[in-house]
Design a protein around this motif. Structure first.
Motif, mmCIF file in Angstrom:
data_model
loop_
_atom_site.group_PDB
_atom_site.id
_atom_site.type_symbol
_atom_site.label_atom_id
_atom_site.label_comp_id
_atom_site.label_asym_id
_atom_site.label_seq_id
_atom_site.Cartn_x
_atom_site.Cartn_y
_atom_site.Cartn_z
ATOM 1 N N PHE A 115 -3.714 1.479 4.927
ATOM 2 C CA PHE A 115 -2.574 0.572 4.721
ATOM 3 C C PHE A 115 -1.290 1.262 5.198
ATOM 4 O O PHE A 115 -0.949 1.188 6.362
ATOM 5 C CB PHE A 115 -2.490 0.162 3.248
ATOM 6 C CG PHE A 115 -3.726 -0.547 2.759
ATOM 7 C CD1 PHE A 115 -3.885 -1.912 2.953
ATOM 8 C CD2 PHE A 115 -4.747 0.150 2.113
ATOM 9 C CE1 PHE A 115 -5.025 -2.573 2.525
ATOM 10 C CE2 PHE A 115 -5.896 -0.496 1.676
ATOM 11 C CZ PHE A 115 -6.042 -1.862 1.888
ATOM 12 N N SER A 145 -5.638 -3.477 -1.308
ATOM 13 C CA SER A 145 -5.097 -2.127 -1.479
ATOM 14 C C SER A 145 -5.339 -1.614 -2.893
ATOM 15 O O SER A 145 -5.614 -0.424 -3.094
ATOM 16 C CB SER A 145 -3.602 -2.107 -1.156
ATOM 17 O OG SER A 145 -2.874 -2.981 -1.998
ATOM 18 N N GLN A 191 1.362 -14.986 -4.243
ATOM 19 C CA GLN A 191 0.990 -14.479 -2.927
ATOM 20 C C GLN A 191 1.032 -12.955 -2.894
ATOM 21 O O GLN A 191 0.199 -12.314 -2.232
ATOM 22 C CB GLN A 191 1.929 -15.048 -1.861
ATOM 23 C CG GLN A 191 1.586 -14.613 -0.436
ATOM 24 C CD GLN A 191 0.176 -14.990 -0.036
ATOM 25 O OE1 GLN A 191 -0.303 -16.075 -0.369
ATOM 26 N NE2 GLN A 191 -0.507 -14.096 0.675
ATOM 27 N N ASP A 192 1.993 -12.358 -3.606
ATOM 28 C CA ASP A 192 2.065 -10.895 -3.683
ATOM 29 C C ASP A 192 0.786 -10.330 -4.298
ATOM 30 O O ASP A 192 0.253 -9.314 -3.835
ATOM 31 C CB ASP A 192 3.268 -10.459 -4.526
ATOM 32 C CG ASP A 192 4.593 -10.771 -3.854
ATOM 33 O OD1 ASP A 192 4.624 -10.854 -2.614
ATOM 34 O OD2 ASP A 192 5.600 -10.948 -4.580
ATOM 35 N N THR A 222 2.281 2.134 0.141
ATOM 36 C CA THR A 222 1.240 1.528 -0.694
ATOM 37 C C THR A 222 0.445 2.599 -1.426
ATOM 38 O O THR A 222 0.170 2.476 -2.625
ATOM 39 C CB THR A 222 0.293 0.677 0.171
ATOM 40 O OG1 THR A 222 1.040 -0.359 0.806
ATOM 41 C CG2 THR A 222 -0.809 0.057 -0.675
ATOM 42 N N ILE A 274 -2.263 -11.759 -4.449
ATOM 43 C CA ILE A 274 -3.424 -11.976 -3.581
ATOM 44 C C ILE A 274 -3.416 -11.017 -2.395
ATOM 45 O O ILE A 274 -4.440 -10.412 -2.052
ATOM 46 C CB ILE A 274 -3.445 -13.443 -3.088
ATOM 47 C CG1 ILE A 274 -3.669 -14.387 -4.277
ATOM 48 C CG2 ILE A 274 -4.540 -13.639 -2.036
ATOM 49 C CD1 ILE A 274 -3.509 -15.854 -3.928
ATOM 50 N N SER A 275 -2.265 -10.848 -1.779
ATOM 51 C CA SER A 275 -2.187 -10.025 -0.570
ATOM 52 C C SER A 275 -2.395 -8.538 -0.859
ATOM 53 O O SER A 275 -2.768 -7.780 0.047
ATOM 54 C CB SER A 275 -0.836 -10.231 0.123
ATOM 55 O OG SER A 275 0.230 -9.824 -0.719
ATOM 56 N N ASN A 276 -2.171 -8.117 -2.097
ATOM 57 C CA ASN A 276 -2.297 -6.690 -2.423
ATOM 58 C C ASN A 276 -3.606 -6.323 -3.110
ATOM 59 O O ASN A 276 -3.823 -5.147 -3.424
ATOM 60 C CB ASN A 276 -1.129 -6.259 -3.315
ATOM 61 C CG ASN A 276 0.162 -6.074 -2.539
ATOM 62 O OD1 ASN A 276 0.278 -5.187 -1.704
ATOM 63 N ND2 ASN A 276 1.132 -6.938 -2.799
ATOM 64 N N SER A 306 7.721 -6.782 -3.709
ATOM 65 C CA SER A 306 6.401 -7.369 -3.458
ATOM 66 C C SER A 306 5.283 -6.363 -3.700
ATOM 67 O O SER A 306 4.128 -6.743 -3.919
ATOM 68 C CB SER A 306 6.311 -7.885 -2.016
ATOM 69 O OG SER A 306 6.472 -6.823 -1.084
ATOM 70 N N THR A 310 5.226 -12.754 -6.932
ATOM 71 C CA THR A 310 4.708 -14.107 -6.699
ATOM 72 C C THR A 310 3.182 -14.083 -6.638
ATOM 73 O O THR A 310 2.574 -13.016 -6.446
ATOM 74 C CB THR A 310 5.245 -14.670 -5.374
ATOM 75 O OG1 THR A 310 4.703 -13.888 -4.285
ATOM 76 C CG2 THR A 310 6.765 -14.605 -5.328
#
Length: 382
Positions: free
Chosen positions: A112, A286, A278-279, A116, A281-283, A145, A276
């Motif tokens: 990543f 990682s 989306q934050d 992160t 889900i996207s992480n 985020s 959020t």
């Protein structure tokens, strides 16, 4: 309705109370903070809570000034003589942490990015304060985020660590009770408090004053040197305990610890205000990578150190894994393993005493002390 600070405070406090209740029911398998933080996010996302509920509560403002005093308190949890008598557990715990730190910073950075990876190592080593340090630094850098990464790592590390620790401890328990391991250094953690040198330090208000005074000194030294103030606060607390100025667990003896921790948790929850769905889900990838790689690093470091100090790896690796557990999970596992691996009270107590001392020491070294250093130093590298 929400404009009243007491109502906003009680609403968030209810999440903490629910989390604590669930934690008790599940014997610490589901952490209090996991329930509270996820509950806060969900209620905020669906509109049950107003977006500024923490601001309306006003308690986070108090919690912000309690960080230093709480870290001073953490320095008063374990005396030098106990750490010295259990130096092997200290070495194993630190080696496991070093293994996780190395692998996460290298592999997760390649997968990543460094930010992160850095955001996960502090909470991975355990500790609410490490989580707070990480979140505050990310917020300061405008990386809100990414706040979800340390939050989820912290929330799920115990779920990962407890079954693995139990697996190895049960096998060690069998070897220990059947005489297949040679035990040379079993020692109990003394629960007796060393007397303070000064009579006036038996007064709760004076205890609180000096805790806050040392915290203020730590903050001042941090401003002067550029080193994170939490490190100075921790060192001052350790020195105050071992010089006989503070009693063990000074804020507990001053009847102030629980309330201060609640206020601190409000601060931690406040760092998640801008997260959020989306934050999250996207992480997730990682977070899973940090947990998997970090756990492997802890086990590898614990295994190598166990061999070096002459402990059976089945005993040493759970000590390293205390970075994922902390108290009371480490204590509870010792109780459960001792109970399940024996068939009479005498053997149960014998096995429990063999397991509990290094586990408590490991938890103190990783969760209470090392995690603060790791989070403070690594996050300043971003």
């Amino acid at each position: 309705m929400w404009q009243e600070p007491i109502i906003a405070t009680v609403a968030i406090f209810a999440l903490l109370a629910l989390g604590e209740y669930i934690s008790v029911l599940t014997r610490a398998r589901i952490p209090t903070l996991m329930t509270a933080m996820l509950g806060f996010l969900i209620f905020t996302w669906v509109g049950v809570f107003p977006e500024n509920i923490l601001e309306l509560s006003t308690l986070p403002a108090l919690g912000a000034i309690l960080i230093g005093p709480l870290i001073v308190h953490m320095g008063t949890l374990m005396r030098f003589d106990i750490l010295k008598s259990q130096w092997k557990a200290v070495v194993i715990a630190l080696s496991g942490l070093l293994g996780a730190l190395t692998l996460v910073l290298v592999l997760v950075t390649l997968m990543f990015d460094f930010t992160t990876a850095a955001s996960g190592v502090g909470p991975l080593s355990g500790g609410v304060v490490a989580l707070l340090i990480t979140n505050e630094r990310l917020t300061e850098l405008g990386l809100s985020s990414l706040v979800v990464v340390p939050v989820l790592v912290y929330a799920f590390q115990g779920i990962v660590g407890m079954p693995i620790s139990t697996f190895f401890m049960k096998r060690y328990g069998h070897l220990f009770m059947t005489g297949q391991v040679n035990v040379k250094d079993t020692a109990k953690v003394s629960l007796e408090e060393a007397p303070v040198k000064y009579k006036f330090m038996e007064n709760s208000i004076l205890k609180l004053f000096f805790v806050f005074l040392l915290a203020a000194v730590g903050v001042f030294l941090g401003d002067v040197t550029g080193i994170h103030f939490t490190i100075f606060c921790l060192i001052l607390g350790i020195l105050a305990l071992n010089m006989g100025f503070f009693p063990k667990s000074v804020l507990v003896s001053a009847n102030s610890f629980s309330f201060m921790m609640v206020a601190l948790i409000f601060v931690i929850i406040g760092t998640m205000a801008d997260v959020t769905p989306q934050d999250v889900i996207s992480n997730i990838p990682s977070v899973l990578a940090i947990l998997a790689i970090g756990t492997f690093g802890i086990l590898a470091g614990g295994y190598i150190a166990s061999k070096l100090v002459g402990w059976h790896p089945y005993k040493g690796m759970p000590v390293a894994l205390t970075a994922l557990l902390g108290f009371p999970a480490d204590y509870i596992i010792c109780e459960e393993v001792a109970r399940s691996a024996t068939n009479n009270p005498a053997d149960e107590d014998k096995l429990f005493q063999e397991l509990v001392t290094p586990m408590l020491i490991g938890g103190f070294v990783t969760v209470t002390v090392a995690s603060i250093f790791v989070a403070s130093i690594i996050m300043n590298m971003i």
